[in-house]
Motif scaffolding. Structure first.
Motif, PDB file in Angstrom:
ATOM      1  N   ASP A  71      -4.088  18.374  13.864  1.00 28.20           N
ATOM      2  CA  ASP A  71      -2.601  18.553  13.970  1.00 28.20           C
ATOM      3  C   ASP A  71      -2.177  18.741  12.797  1.00 28.20           C
ATOM      4  O   ASP A  71      -2.009  17.729  12.057  1.00 28.20           O
ATOM      5  CB  ASP A  71      -2.126  17.690  15.149  1.00 28.20           C
ATOM      6  CG  ASP A  71      -0.648  17.840  15.412  1.00 28.20           C
ATOM      7  OD1 ASP A  71      -0.355  18.815  14.939  1.00 28.20           O
ATOM      8  OD2 ASP A  71      -0.164  17.170  16.210  1.00 28.20           O
ATOM      9  N   HIS A  72      -1.561  19.919  12.324  1.00 28.40           N
ATOM     10  CA  HIS A  72      -0.775  20.169  11.189  1.00 28.40           C
ATOM     11  C   HIS A  72       0.813  19.888  11.523  1.00 28.40           C
ATOM     12  O   HIS A  72       1.441  20.767  10.647  1.00 28.40           O
ATOM     13  CB  HIS A  72      -1.120  21.239  10.206  1.00 28.40           C
ATOM     14  CG  HIS A  72      -2.727  21.361  10.058  1.00 28.40           C
ATOM     15  ND1 HIS A  72      -3.381  20.815   9.078  1.00 28.40           N
ATOM     16  CD2 HIS A  72      -3.630  21.667  10.711  1.00 28.40           C
ATOM     17  CE1 HIS A  72      -4.409  20.893   8.993  1.00 28.40           C
ATOM     18  NE2 HIS A  72      -4.956  21.431   9.998  1.00 28.40           N
ATOM     19  N   GLY A  73       1.150  19.623  12.617  1.00 22.07           N
ATOM     20  CA  GLY A  73       2.565  19.785  12.986  1.00 22.07           C
ATOM     21  C   GLY A  73       2.830  21.137  13.746  1.00 22.07           C
ATOM     22  O   GLY A  73       2.657  21.018  15.105  1.00 22.07           O
ATOM     23  N   SER A  74       2.962  22.373  13.087  1.00 19.58           N
ATOM     24  CA  SER A  74       3.207  23.597  14.138  1.00 19.58           C
ATOM     25  C   SER A  74       2.019  24.071  14.238  1.00 19.58           C
ATOM     26  O   SER A  74       1.960  24.924  15.425  1.00 19.58           O
ATOM     27  CB  SER A  74       4.344  24.204  13.553  1.00 19.58           C
ATOM     28  OG  SER A  74       3.912  24.777  12.145  1.00 19.58           O
ATOM     29  N   ARG A  85      -1.479  28.108  17.323  1.00 18.10           N
ATOM     30  CA  ARG A  85       0.245  27.781  17.248  1.00 18.10           C
ATOM     31  C   ARG A  85       0.180  27.798  18.930  1.00 18.10           C
ATOM     32  O   ARG A  85       0.389  28.649  19.452  1.00 18.10           O
ATOM     33  CB  ARG A  85       1.037  28.989  16.606  1.00 18.10           C
ATOM     34  CG  ARG A  85       2.425  28.517  16.752  1.00 18.10           C
ATOM     35  CD  ARG A  85       3.125  29.432  15.987  1.00 18.10           C
ATOM     36  NE  ARG A  85       3.370  29.237  14.493  1.00 18.10           N
ATOM     37  CZ  ARG A  85       2.928  30.080  13.437  1.00 18.10           C
ATOM     38  NH1 ARG A  85       2.628  31.328  14.070  1.00 18.10           N
ATOM     39  NH2 ARG A  85       2.787  29.612  12.355  1.00 18.10           N
TER      40      ARG A  85
END
Length: 74
Positions: free
Chosen positions: A17-20, A65
């Motif tokens: 998980d890289h945020g978005s 995404r």
């Protein structure tokens, strides 16, 4: 780390998980990370070649995404 698991046909699967965005690594033979581990850039996730579908010396990579898979080139 979002998830680290093993599927008989896909081999080791790691989701980061890289945020978005989420990166997905499929076809790992040996996984070096577990669900919940914190990883930094350059951390080895595993070795390739664990999937009967992808091939003995290969792996697959996806960039997502949400539910959308972002096609190459990234």
């Amino acid at each position: 780390m979002l998830s680290s698991t093993f599927y008989a046909s896909l081999g080791g699967v790691v989701l980061l998980d890289h945020g978005s965005l989420v990166t997905v690594y499929l076809g790992l033979r040996d996984k070096y990370v577990n669900t919940g581990d914190r990883v930094t850039r350059g951390t080895p996730l595993g070795t390739v070649g664990g999937s009967s579908i992808i091939g003995p010396d290969s792996m697959a990579f996806q960039l997502r995404r949400g539910q959308q898979v972002i096609p190459p080139p990234f």
